[in-house]
Design a protein around this motif. Structure first.
Motif, short mmCIF file in Angstrom:
data_model
loop_
_atom_site.label_atom_id
_atom_site.label_comp_id
_atom_site.label_asym_id
_atom_site.label_seq_id
_atom_site.Cartn_x
_atom_site.Cartn_y
_atom_site.Cartn_z
N LYS A 39 -63.74 -41.79 -43.60
CA LYS A 39 -62.56 -40.91 -43.61
C LYS A 39 -62.97 -39.56 -44.17
O LYS A 39 -63.32 -39.44 -45.34
CB LYS A 39 -61.48 -41.54 -44.50
N GLY A 42 -60.23 -38.00 -39.47
CA GLY A 42 -59.75 -37.08 -40.51
C GLY A 42 -60.10 -35.64 -40.25
O GLY A 42 -59.79 -34.75 -41.06
N GLU A 47 -58.65 -33.67 -38.44
CA GLU A 47 -57.41 -32.87 -38.37
C GLU A 47 -56.83 -32.59 -39.75
O GLU A 47 -55.95 -31.77 -39.90
CB GLU A 47 -56.34 -33.62 -37.56
N ARG A 48 -57.26 -33.33 -40.74
CA ARG A 48 -56.68 -33.11 -42.06
C ARG A 48 -57.28 -31.86 -42.68
O ARG A 48 -58.47 -31.81 -42.99
CB ARG A 48 -56.94 -34.31 -42.97
N GLU A 85 -57.53 -28.92 -45.60
CA GLU A 85 -57.24 -28.45 -46.95
C GLU A 85 -57.71 -27.02 -47.09
O GLU A 85 -58.54 -26.56 -46.32
CB GLU A 85 -57.95 -29.36 -47.98
N ASP A 134 -58.65 -40.88 -51.59
CA ASP A 134 -57.84 -40.71 -50.40
C ASP A 134 -58.74 -40.55 -49.17
O ASP A 134 -58.33 -40.87 -48.06
CB ASP A 134 -57.01 -39.44 -50.64
N ASN A 180 -50.57 -38.53 -51.81
CA ASN A 180 -49.94 -38.05 -50.59
C ASN A 180 -48.50 -38.52 -50.55
O ASN A 180 -48.21 -39.67 -50.86
CB ASN A 180 -50.68 -38.59 -49.35
N LYS A 219 -51.73 -46.26 -48.30
CA LYS A 219 -53.02 -46.01 -47.62
C LYS A 219 -53.00 -46.32 -46.14
O LYS A 219 -53.65 -45.65 -45.34
CB LYS A 219 -54.13 -46.89 -48.26
N TYR A 228 -51.47 -36.90 -40.40
CA TYR A 228 -51.07 -36.02 -41.51
C TYR A 228 -49.84 -35.18 -41.25
O TYR A 228 -49.46 -34.36 -42.05
CB TYR A 228 -52.26 -35.16 -41.98
N LEU A 259 -51.92 -34.67 -51.25
CA LEU A 259 -52.35 -34.58 -52.65
C LEU A 259 -52.84 -33.16 -52.94
O LEU A 259 -53.59 -32.59 -52.14
CB LEU A 259 -53.48 -35.59 -52.77
#
Lengths: 634, 634
Positions: A512, A542, A544-545, A547, A561, B56, B98, B126, B132
């Protein structure tokens, strides 16, 4: 899944007017010692009770005389005066006995002996005498009604023998935090807990507005318990704030409780954020239901709670100073709502530039970072880029004028520099937004920022930053302030439990991943590596996630996470994580050449050249500062 | 007569720099609860201890799902999801377990039954999840060092688990009032007493600057007693203020005491007022000797004590807002001193006009009435009339813009009107200066004032006011707002002990008279009567003694200082005095016609037409208000 309640959609002005027309609030008054009255507001006019001074007194050090006895004195004809017959010695402020009507200054006396003096000029009646009432006359107005008492007013009131003063009493404002998920600060946190900070913030805001906040204990989402708490607060306080449960969700009991105990006048105002506000009354006390989202709560506190408290204490409505600024980005807005947009301001060149804070700015931190608020009226779909707008200031104009705006790539050292600018109480500030290297370049182009931290690798030359500036910023002369070299790599949990050795492992081991936002140099670096390895983004779980900062990536890994992310060495070590190095890169500061002359920028360069800065970099680790502060002209 | 001590003449900047270079002040720090930290200043950078949110969570009310299971859902192809297998219900803020990675909004669900829903579109990973650290990331900077904490900072700190914060401690500032003549407020006053108001004002000022004031008992002018008190205060406090005895007179012990206990660095600064300040140190604590005259004390508090306290608490130097204004009168100044001139400001027409407060403004009351301070640098002899000057504001600019400036003749009803403008918390203010009718006319001509109350008898026509306006104000269209008819007469002590019947008696009985200042309508009236009676001013004892208001005249008589004076009925009754009527007169308000359109003037006219105003006039007595508020165009 619960019943849908429809909220009303009053305009903000109408809502306040309606609410004030319904409230039966009586301003309470109290009599307090004048000496403790600073900041309070008079509830009646204050007239002096005596004159000040209440006797004639000497305005000089010298002798008090009968002016008639001095007639005829001149340089040729000195007159001798004898103590206790013709004069008495007086100091400034001493009373003048009835038999005397003037004072001769000590400088104009020639001593004859212990008991007599010579004078060489006459004095007119009342010369050098401070007459009774010179300062304040009995029965004259010192300050009117509804006046906020200042220290100088205390002088005049006490001098006028006004030792007590009637003022409006500060309201006690009950604050009830509600929510099963709320916990007190300092609790052992478990997933799902929310620390109750709103009620603490309300207390500080209430104090700022002129009231006294009284926090009640956290109440769980239980109708009866909320009712009991509201009853108690309405009995004990002058105004009650309930947070939150003001919306129309399954467990939003606030409106129902107020309705049962008193009256809800308004539930829902056409503002954003802050729509689900409740304006009600219990036992003739205003009771306000405030949404839980911190920015909504802030809007309601400023626009509803503040005027109610001001009204209570006789304070004039507070008006934020405002400033004209040029909007750097289009602001979208809903026709349905009056919107409050948090704004960063910067004096870039000779213009004040207003940049709406991006989503990445967070909630409470966006209020910490905001320099002002843009109010977008209802019935407007948005405001175009480059429009002149009026911004309500949340900070001093001077602070804004002395702030370096820094938009671009993130590194924890930006925080270090921001602090070093302030640590000696310096006159300059650094305010940063993290939008990635390409975002920084665009912000420069848009005149939104003074400086843009960037780390952009030119794949063809293998060199950093310069070619991007040349390509994207046209002809305006630019410079690059060399900052640091730093190490990029894969951030993984302590001990590297998945035994990651390379980027390829992320796909192969189906780990992930947590990515950075579009335009971030670190994302470009990841994409570059994927391409080299012939890996499609779709193969990365992941991808696409997104930050916005290295620390956010590290935090997501630290909390279990995600399994890994790309980022810098210092972010990994700050969070106690492990790190697999991928490459070195150059993190530099792009700037228009002309801005190098700004005093604030000179200070910035001094700081990144300073030993203090280098010490901090050594603490963080993974930085090479051998070129810090060098300038390259482009 | 005591020994002459010569004071030094440091420039203000040099004095402060020298003093700061000598002081060994250490900023004290303390750790306090974050929730009580508003207004304090951080002594170190504040970094977040945790991320917020630290898990999250859902950004919407809806269901948490695994986004993969929603792939392929569209309007034609609904997908059925089963609770606790495919989804769980979440409210905004709920944590996302999760096994889920997205949230579908409740609005996008079709209920099938209690345990299942249909969806008609897919969600991306997401989506609708608040990740988070979205708000605050662990280890990121919340606020830097030397930051004044605001309520919004408290939100972010508590959300970041920063429950305690290190801030600079407020200094305890000892305040020692000295002077044998000083008495506590509320004492039975006897001639020679001075009420100690300075120390109370200092306490309020110290609080405003960010310190905690600690008043000590009044100390008589006794060297040993002053020494004991300074010793005690220097032991107990962080900073000590001694008031007064800072000058070089017979009983000015302050400097000697500081010298014996510690060190005097500076005694005398080239400023006016405030020259005899003492800057010293006892037990490594700053000890400042402050002159007793309230305006001098104010200048020293603002220019010396404020920076010392600010330095102690890490506060940035306070800067008064300033405003450009046109000087309406020449300001004379000494080459030797940097001078602080108290200024009245008014927006007259489109200019801000700055008028130096006249001597008649008193001491403490001049600070109450001042709108700003004009600083006249050393080495300048004065500033010419009509110059543009920079005024440091003591009031809100908005208040100044909404203030009616009223310069002219005095009547107690001006105070009544000033209060009535404020009594409902109104938006407009009235600020008055009493310079007599002719002074008012000149102020109009000079554009210093909006309105001028006048009562000027045309000896030829027997009519009031109009002819004077025509004569002195040229062609600009004027108006007269009719105000009141009032009775002028001789004010005498209760019972008329000298049995005065007419003005002639004042001469014949050799009574002590108190006059009004040159240009006052009442003085002109007296002169007119003397002329009619063929009496020379020289025959009137006290003709030279000038007071600025009716109340000042009445106060001088009430205190037995004089036997009689000319003034209005209401002034006599307010002071419980007797009154021998001489004539009726018309007290009206002269104004430029164009100003009648100002909102503030409309409010003024409403007030003098109001029942509330008439009630107050009836209470005072001696007024005819039958024409109040009528307008005569000239």
């Amino acid at each position: 899944m619960g019943q849908k309640v429809y909220l009303s959609n009053y305009e903000i002005e109408d809502a306040l007017n309606l609410y004030f027309s319904k409230l039966k609030m009586d301003k309470e008054k109290e009599i307090i010692d004048t000496e403790n009255s600073a900041g309070k507001i008079t509830s009646m006019p204050i007239y002096s009770k005596i004159s000040s001074p209440f006797y004639n007194s000497s305005a000089m050090d010298g002798i008090a005389v009968d002016s008639e006895k001095t007639l005829g004195a001149n340089e040729k004809n000195h007159i001798i005066l004898v103590e206790n017959e013709d004069y008495i010695v007086v100091d400034t402020g001493d009373p003048i006995p009835k038999e005397y009507d003037a004072v001769i200054m000590v400088e104009d006396l020639i001593e004859v002996d212990d008991k007599s003096v010579k004078i060489y000029k006459s004095v007119a009646p009342y010369q050098n005498i401070r007459p009774l009432g010179e300062d304040i006359v009995e029965k004259s107005l010192i300050v009117p009604s509804n006046h906020k008492i200042r220290p100088v007013d205390i002088s005049a009131m006490i001098a006028g023998a006004v030792n007590e003063v009637e003022v409006y009493k500060k309201p006690v404002v009950g604050i009830i935090p509600t929510g099963t998920e709320l916990v007190e600060p300092g609790s052992n946190l478990k997933i799902g807990d929310i620390i109750d900070f709103n009620s603490r913030t309300f207390k500080a805001q209430v104090y700022e507005y002129g009231g006294i906040g009284k926090r009640y204990e956290i109440v769980k989402d239980d109708y009866e318990k909320i009712k009991d708490s509201v009853k108690k607060a309405a009995e004990e306080c002058d105004i009650v704030l309930i947070n939150a449960g003001s919306s129309a969700g399954r467990e939003d009991y606030t409106a129902k409780v107020i309705e049962e105990l008193g009256k809800v006048y308004i539930h829902g105002v056409a503002i954003k954020p802050g729509k689900p506000v409740i304006l009600g009354e219990v036992y003739n006390k205003p009771v306000i239901g405030i949404p839980g989202y911190p920015v909504s709560a802030y809007v309601i506190m400023e626009n509803f709670v503040r005027p109610i408290i001001e009204n209570f204490i006789g304070e004039k409505p507070y008006k934020h100073k405002s400033i004209k600024a040029i909007l750097s980005k289009r602001v979208m807005s809903s026709l349905k709502y009056f919107e409050f947009v948090r704004i960063k301001l910067g004096k870039v060149g000779d213009k004040i530039v207003a940049t709406p804070l991006s989503r990445g700015a967070g909630a409470t931190m966006s209020l910490v970072k905001a320099d002002g608020i843009l109010e977008v009226p209802q019935n407007i779909e948005g405001i175009e880029k480059q429009s002149e707008v009026e911004i309500k200031l949340l900070k001093d104009e001077e602070e804004i004028n002395n702030t370096i705006v820094c938009i671009g790539s993130h590194d924890p050292i930006i925080d270090v520099i921001a602090d070093l600018m302030q640590v000696k109480g310096g006159a300059y500030y650094l305010s940063s937004a993290h939008v990635g290297s390409m975002g920084g370049i665009m912000a420069l182009k848009n005149n939104e920022t003074h400086i843009a931290p960037i780390h952009l690798l030119d794949m063809e030359t293998g060199k950093y930053n310069v070619s991007y500036i040349k390509k994207y910023i046209g002809n305006r002369p630019m410079a690059l302030i060399k900052c640091v070299k730093r190490i990029q790599g894969i951030i993984v949990p302590k001990g590297n439990p998945n035994n990651i050795k390379s980027i390829k492992d992320i796909r192969d081991k189906k780990l992930k991943f947590v990515n950075r936002q579009r335009g971030a140099g670190t994302r470009l670096l990841f994409d570059y590596n994927l391409k080299k390895l012939n890996i499609s983004p779709k193969e990365i779980q992941g991808y696409e996630r997104e930050e916005y900062t290295h620390l956010q990536v590290a935090a997501a890994i630290s909390n279990g996470d995600c399994d890994c992310g790309l980022g810098i060495y210092s972010a990994a070590t700050m969070m106690g994580l492990d790190f697999i190095p991928i490459c070195n890169e150059e993190y530099d500061i792009a700037i228009f050449k002309e801005f190098l002359n700004m005093e604030s920028i000179k200070e910035f360069i001094n700081i990144i050249k300073s030993d203090k800065f280098k010490e901090k970099l050594d603490e963080l680790g993974g930085y090479d500062y051998s070129e810090s502060g060098d300038i390259i002209y482009i």
